[in-house]
Design a protein around this motif. Structure first.
Motif, PDB file in Angstrom:
ATOM      1  N   VAL A  70      28.440  32.979 -21.084  1.00 59.54           N
ATOM      2  CA  VAL A  70      27.205  33.407 -20.413  1.00 59.54           C
ATOM      3  C   VAL A  70      27.225  32.941 -18.957  1.00 59.54           C
ATOM      4  O   VAL A  70      27.391  31.749 -18.681  1.00 59.54           O
ATOM      5  CB  VAL A  70      25.969  32.851 -21.133  1.00 59.54           C
ATOM      6  CG1 VAL A  70      24.696  33.313 -20.433  1.00 59.54           C
ATOM      7  CG2 VAL A  70      25.960  33.287 -22.602  1.00 59.54           C
ATOM      8  N   LYS A  71      27.029  33.893 -18.055  1.00 59.32           N
ATOM      9  CA  LYS A  71      26.850  33.578 -16.641  1.00 59.32           C
ATOM     10  C   LYS A  71      25.362  33.666 -16.309  1.00 59.32           C
ATOM     11  O   LYS A  71      24.630  34.465 -16.884  1.00 59.32           O
ATOM     12  CB  LYS A  71      27.643  34.550 -15.776  1.00 59.32           C
ATOM     13  CG  LYS A  71      29.144  34.492 -16.001  1.00 59.32           C
ATOM     14  CD  LYS A  71      29.892  35.494 -15.110  1.00 59.32           C
ATOM     15  CE  LYS A  71      31.384  35.434 -15.375  1.00 59.32           C
ATOM     16  NZ  LYS A  71      32.133  36.385 -14.494  1.00 59.32           N
ATOM     17  N   VAL A  72      24.929  32.838 -15.368  1.00 60.08           N
ATOM     18  CA  VAL A  72      23.505  32.779 -15.017  1.00 60.08           C
ATOM     19  C   VAL A  72      23.327  32.987 -13.517  1.00 60.08           C
ATOM     20  O   VAL A  72      24.289  33.284 -12.803  1.00 60.08           O
ATOM     21  CB  VAL A  72      22.899  31.423 -15.463  1.00 60.08           C
ATOM     22  CG1 VAL A  72      22.817  31.349 -16.973  1.00 60.08           C
ATOM     23  CG2 VAL A  72      23.707  30.258 -14.907  1.00 60.08           C
ATOM     24  N   TYR A  77      27.457  27.607 -12.815  1.00 61.24           N
ATOM     25  CA  TYR A  77      27.328  27.324 -14.245  1.00 61.24           C
ATOM     26  C   TYR A  77      28.074  28.359 -15.074  1.00 61.24           C
ATOM     27  O   TYR A  77      28.149  29.546 -14.714  1.00 61.24           O
ATOM     28  CB  TYR A  77      25.866  27.357 -14.683  1.00 61.24           C
ATOM     29  CG  TYR A  77      25.016  26.217 -14.197  1.00 61.24           C
ATOM     30  CD1 TYR A  77      24.824  25.066 -14.972  1.00 61.24           C
ATOM     31  CD2 TYR A  77      24.372  26.295 -12.968  1.00 61.24           C
ATOM     32  CE1 TYR A  77      24.021  24.029 -14.524  1.00 61.24           C
ATOM     33  CE2 TYR A  77      23.565  25.265 -12.507  1.00 61.24           C
ATOM     34  CZ  TYR A  77      23.393  24.128 -13.295  1.00 61.24           C
ATOM     35  OH  TYR A  77      22.597  23.111 -12.850  1.00 61.24           O
ATOM     36  N   LEU A  78      28.583  27.894 -16.199  1.00 67.61           N
ATOM     37  CA  LEU A  78      29.040  28.754 -17.286  1.00 67.61           C
ATOM     38  C   LEU A  78      28.554  28.135 -18.592  1.00 67.61           C
ATOM     39  O   LEU A  78      28.588  26.908 -18.750  1.00 67.61           O
ATOM     40  CB  LEU A  78      30.562  28.856 -17.319  1.00 67.61           C
ATOM     41  CG  LEU A  78      31.246  29.822 -16.348  1.00 67.61           C
ATOM     42  CD1 LEU A  78      32.763  29.696 -16.479  1.00 67.61           C
ATOM     43  CD2 LEU A  78      30.818  31.265 -16.617  1.00 67.61           C
ATOM     44  N   SER A 246      11.915  14.575 -11.018  1.00 68.40           N
ATOM     45  CA  SER A 246      12.149  15.481  -9.883  1.00 68.40           C
ATOM     46  C   SER A 246      13.518  15.286  -9.251  1.00 68.40           C
ATOM     47  O   SER A 246      13.972  16.135  -8.479  1.00 68.40           O
ATOM     48  CB  SER A 246      11.062  15.299  -8.824  1.00 68.40           C
ATOM     49  OG  SER A 246      10.997  13.945  -8.408  1.00 68.40           O
ATOM     50  N   LYS A 247      14.197  14.183  -9.582  1.00 69.92           N
ATOM     51  CA  LYS A 247      15.546  13.934  -9.054  1.00 69.92           C
ATOM     52  C   LYS A 247      16.630  14.196 -10.101  1.00 69.92           C
ATOM     53  O   LYS A 247      17.769  13.775  -9.930  1.00 69.92           O
ATOM     54  CB  LYS A 247      15.643  12.493  -8.541  1.00 69.92           C
ATOM     55  CG  LYS A 247      14.724  12.197  -7.354  1.00 69.92           C
ATOM     56  CD  LYS A 247      15.056  13.075  -6.149  1.00 69.92           C
ATOM     57  CE  LYS A 247      14.149  12.787  -4.976  1.00 69.92           C
ATOM     58  NZ  LYS A 247      14.449  13.655  -3.798  1.00 69.92           N
ATOM     59  N   HIS A 248      16.272  14.888 -11.175  1.00 74.80           N
ATOM     60  CA  HIS A 248      17.301  15.303 -12.144  1.00 74.80           C
ATOM     61  C   HIS A 248      18.343  16.134 -11.411  1.00 74.80           C
ATOM     62  O   HIS A 248      18.009  16.909 -10.507  1.00 74.80           O
ATOM     63  CB  HIS A 248      16.656  16.118 -13.267  1.00 74.80           C
ATOM     64  CG  HIS A 248      17.567  16.370 -14.432  1.00 74.80           C
ATOM     65  ND1 HIS A 248      18.661  17.199 -14.361  1.00 74.80           N
ATOM     66  CD2 HIS A 248      17.543  15.878 -15.702  1.00 74.80           C
ATOM     67  CE1 HIS A 248      19.273  17.233 -15.538  1.00 74.80           C
ATOM     68  NE2 HIS A 248      18.610  16.436 -16.376  1.00 74.80           N
ATOM     69  N   ASP A 253      20.315  22.395  -8.184  1.00 75.90           N
ATOM     70  CA  ASP A 253      21.025  23.636  -8.496  1.00 75.90           C
ATOM     71  C   ASP A 253      20.541  24.151  -9.851  1.00 75.90           C
ATOM     72  O   ASP A 253      21.245  24.049 -10.856  1.00 75.90           O
ATOM     73  CB  ASP A 253      22.531  23.368  -8.521  1.00 75.90           C
ATOM     74  CG  ASP A 253      23.356  24.635  -8.685  1.00 75.90           C
ATOM     75  OD1 ASP A 253      22.812  25.746  -8.465  1.00 75.90           O
ATOM     76  OD2 ASP A 253      24.548  24.522  -9.047  1.00 75.90           O
ATOM     77  N   LEU A 254      19.343  24.697  -9.882  1.00 77.03           N
ATOM     78  CA  LEU A 254      18.768  25.174 -11.147  1.00 77.03           C
ATOM     79  C   LEU A 254      19.599  26.338 -11.694  1.00 77.03           C
ATOM     80  O   LEU A 254      19.952  27.260 -10.951  1.00 77.03           O
ATOM     81  CB  LEU A 254      17.324  25.602 -10.943  1.00 77.03           C
ATOM     82  CG  LEU A 254      16.331  24.462 -10.690  1.00 77.03           C
ATOM     83  CD1 LEU A 254      14.981  25.009 -10.238  1.00 77.03           C
ATOM     84  CD2 LEU A 254      16.153  23.614 -11.946  1.00 77.03           C
ATOM     85  N   PRO A 255      19.919  26.314 -12.979  1.00 77.07           N
ATOM     86  CA  PRO A 255      20.778  27.348 -13.551  1.00 77.07           C
ATOM     87  C   PRO A 255      20.200  28.759 -13.469  1.00 77.07           C
ATOM     88  O   PRO A 255      20.900  29.713 -13.152  1.00 77.07           O
ATOM     89  CB  PRO A 255      20.937  26.920 -15.012  1.00 77.07           C
ATOM     90  CG  PRO A 255      20.630  25.461 -15.017  1.00 77.07           C
ATOM     91  CD  PRO A 255      19.591  25.259 -13.951  1.00 77.07           C
ATOM     92  N   THR A 256      18.907  28.882 -13.784  1.00 73.95           N
ATOM     93  CA  THR A 256      18.282  30.203 -13.847  1.00 73.95           C
ATOM     94  C   THR A 256      16.971  30.198 -13.072  1.00 73.95           C
ATOM     95  O   THR A 256      16.463  29.151 -12.672  1.00 73.95           O
ATOM     96  CB  THR A 256      17.991  30.605 -15.309  1.00 73.95           C
ATOM     97  OG1 THR A 256      16.957  29.754 -15.827  1.00 73.95           O
ATOM     98  CG2 THR A 256      19.243  30.498 -16.176  1.00 73.95           C
ATOM     99  N   GLU A 257      16.410  31.390 -12.915  1.00 76.82           N
ATOM    100  CA  GLU A 257      15.138  31.512 -12.193  1.00 76.82           C
ATOM    101  C   GLU A 257      13.944  31.102 -13.043  1.00 76.82           C
ATOM    102  O   GLU A 257      12.820  31.023 -12.543  1.00 76.82           O
ATOM    103  CB  GLU A 257      14.963  32.958 -11.721  1.00 76.82           C
ATOM    104  CG  GLU A 257      15.987  33.367 -10.662  1.00 76.82           C
ATOM    105  CD  GLU A 257      15.859  34.830 -10.266  1.00 76.82           C
ATOM    106  OE1 GLU A 257      15.157  35.568 -11.004  1.00 76.82           O
ATOM    107  OE2 GLU A 257      16.448  35.226  -9.247  1.00 76.82           O
ATOM    108  N   ASP A 258      14.194  30.837 -14.334  1.00 78.55           N
ATOM    109  CA  ASP A 258      13.097  30.447 -15.225  1.00 78.55           C
ATOM    110  C   ASP A 258      13.439  29.167 -15.989  1.00 78.55           C
ATOM    111  O   ASP A 258      13.006  28.955 -17.114  1.00 78.55           O
ATOM    112  CB  ASP A 258      12.769  31.576 -16.201  1.00 78.55           C
ATOM    113  CG  ASP A 258      13.923  31.900 -17.133  1.00 78.55           C
ATOM    114  OD1 ASP A 258      15.063  31.434 -16.879  1.00 78.55           O
ATOM    115  OD2 ASP A 258      13.694  32.611 -18.132  1.00 78.55           O
TER     116      ASP A 258
END
Length: 618
Positions: A70-72, A77-78, A246-248, A253-258
């Motif tokens: 799965v690509k996001v 990410y993979l 908030s510093k995770h 670099d959030l994987p997805t928009e949701d």
């Protein structure tokens, strides 16, 4: 000379660029290893590295099947969805290729699952939990008090700062915990909280697979579990799936928009937990409850994202298996997506049928709390698989009952009696966790206006009523908070946990007479309870309170215990006639606390002033 300097400068720049590239091009794989023999043979791997979505994952290991890749939205990410049903324990290389070139190589291991792991026994009503805030319990390793590149440094003068307590400190004092009589250990979150400030409490996770270095390491956490188990103490892990810090590392670099709720527009939760069950609730209130953030430093996770949901479920299974856990306490249970929480608990309990999980639903309404327990038939069809919940209704009723006078028909002990009478709402009331206080509320000694006699009655009740007791560190020495509601003071340092402490609760040095008395009182009750099977599994029958006295029995066939809670500050004689069905054939009894003998072959029983009696009826 100039050419040599230029050459050295060019070489330095090249080395820095190479180091930066290596850092940026580092491959992260989570979970970093897994086990064969799990009931669910599916495994999702999250891979993170610079621009890896353009690369082809390649590996060859017998029994491991690639279901899909799965690509996001983020190119870094993979997600590999694997089936490992036919695999044997061993290692294999995962390669990420760009054409014919191998850009990344990761050695992945499938470990041999421990024998009997699936049948592990979680905490039960035969246990008593000792709750510890690790930063405030004991500093076993001063070398990790502050860690380079982590902003929140040691500051014992700051009530909201880090004080240096750690896993090593807990390990070093396990014998104290065992000798006191505790059989389970709930430790507030120990995962990395690399936040700029107020990170000591552990509820702002910045890495789900890493223990915070200021507490120790993954290996030390595993050692804590092993050392506790050798002393017949189960380790209960405090988990947070609703939000992160908030510093995770995801936040860069959030994987997805949701990946987050309200990812583009921060909104605070309304804390209207009732909206989940309320048949009249607006969609607006429901959404804000389950998707709003606690605070801006705690981004709210969107568990409706299937990739994230699987990640969180697998992380839970990983920690149970890795650290040999005896239970989980789940923070803010009613705040994440309800359907996800149902699936999360189902997956965990399916993998470990005898395990136990207690959820935090901070409501004083038993109807709201009971909604989440396994086996509950809910009006809206919601199905939960959660075995246990924190019994906030009983905690609140107990405190009000002890503080109130007995002058009115609906005050005093009746508040507790009436609350316990709503147990019909729960499928398993005996599996609820009962407690006098915890890390988020005023100390019980403070709630009871620093009245040691009332505090003793609270402890007696918690240790003899139905359910699984939990006590907060320091309750045994009457720790209190001078400023009500201040978490930094509620979670104050345990005396003796730091080198140079003038008072040492582990040895008794410097404790007041009243503190020593409470410590011995709890120790006696806790160690008695260990073998009191009638308290673990016996039925509870209570009698309506009368004139400041509340009486109930725990009974299991011939085994019986009579508990008498007396708030009267003047001599009082309890009439025994109405208890005849339970007292039949019993002439003499002994109080568990004082060892004093009592004659029950009479019409009245003279009670000790403002004190509990726990009578074994044999």
């Amino acid at each position: 000379m100039y050419r040599k300097q230029l050459f050295l400068l060019s070489l330095l720049l090249m080395l820095l660029q190479t180091a930066a590239f290596a850092q940026n091009n580092k491959l992260r794989v989570e979970p970093s290893f897994w086990w064969t023999g799990m009931k669910d043979s599916n495994l999702q791997l999250m891979l993170h590295g610079n621009n890896i979505s353009t690369m082809q994952p390649v590996f060859n290991y017998a029994g491991v099947e690639v279901k899909d890749v799965v690509k996001v939205n983020s190119p870094n990410y993979l997600f590999l969805n694997l089936n490992i049903s036919g695999a044997k324990p061993g290692k294999f290389n995962i390669q990420l290729k760009q054409g014919n070139k191998t850009v990344h190589r990761y050695s992945y291991e499938l470990k041999q699952r421990a024998a009997g792991s699936a049948n592990r026994q979680g905490f039960t009503s035969s246990d008593v939990m000792y709750l510890i805030t690790p930063d405030r319990f004991a500093n076993g390793n001063p070398k990790n008090d502050s860690v380079k590149d982590m902003a929140d440094k040691l500051n014992r003068n700051d009530r909201s700062g880090r004080h240096g307590g750690d896993i090593a400190g807990i390990i070093q004092n396990l014998d104290y915990i065992k000798d006191m009589g505790f059989t389970a250990l709930w430790v507030n979150p120990v995962l990395e909280n690399d936040q700029p400030k107020v990170s000591y409490h552990g509820y702002s996770t910045t890495d789900y697979y890493k223990v915070d270095p200021r507490f120790g390491s993954n290996e030390e956490y595993l050692e804590l579990s092993k050392q506790a188990k050798q002393r017949d103490i189960k380790l209960v892990m405090d988990m947070v799936l609703n939000h992160i810090g908030s510093k995770h590392w995801w936040m860069d670099d959030l994987p997805t928009e949701d990946w987050l709720n309200f990812q583009d527009e921060y909104k605070t939760t309304n804390h209207r937990r009732e909206a989940i069950q309320d048949p009249h609730a607006s969609e607006y209130d429901y959404q804000l409850q389950t998707e709003g953030w606690f605070v801006e430093s705690m981004p709210d996770l969107n568990q409706e994202n299937e990739l994230l949901a699987t990640y969180l479920i697998q992380n839970t299974l990983w920690w149970i298996e890795y650290a040999d856990l005896g239970g989980i306490r789940m923070d803010t249970y009613s705040y994440p997506d309800p359907e996800f929480m149902s699936e999360w608990t189902r997956r965990v309990m399916d993998e470990y049928p005898n395990f136990n999980i207690v959820g935090e639903e901070w409501s004083l309404n038993p109807a709201i709390v009971s909604y989440w327990q396994r086996g509950k038939k809910n009006y809206n069809g919601y199905v939960s698989y959660l075995p246990s919940l924190m019994d906030f209704p009983v905690q609140n009723a107990m405190v009000e009952a002890l503080r109130d006078d007995e002058k009115s028909w609906d005050t005093g002990w009746l508040k507790l009696y009436n609350t316990l009478a709503t147990d019909f709402l729960y499928p398993e009331p005996e599996n609820l966790v009962v407690f006098p206080d915890n890390h988020d509320m005023d100390r019980i000694y403070t709630q009871l206006n620093q009245d040691a006699d009332l505090t003793k009655q609270a402890i007696a009740y918690i240790l003899t009523t139905r359910g699984i007791p939990q006590l907060y560190y320091g309750t045994e020495i009457l720790m209190h908070n001078s400023e009500k509601g201040d978490h930094g003071i509620i979670r104050t340092d345990f005396p003796g946990g730091w080198s140079g402490d003038k008072v040492n609760a582990f040895t008794g040095k410097g404790l007041t007479k009243e503190q020593l008395d409470m410590q011995q009182y709890m120790k006696k009750l806790l160690n008695w309870r260990k073998d009191a099977k009638v308290i673990h599994t016996g039925k509870l029958t209570h009698y309506a309170p009368y004139k400041g006295v509340y009486v109930y029995f725990r009974h299991n066939g011939p085994e019986k215990v009579m508990v008498i809670l007396n708030k009267n500050e003047l001599p009082y004689e309890l009439e025994l006639e109405k208890f005849a069905p339970q007292l039949q054939g019993v002439k003499q009894t002994t109080d568990v606390i004082s060892g004093k003998a009592y004659n029950l072959n009479q019409s009245k029983l003279a009670l000790p002033i403002k004190a509990p009696l726990i009578l074994e009826l044999k």
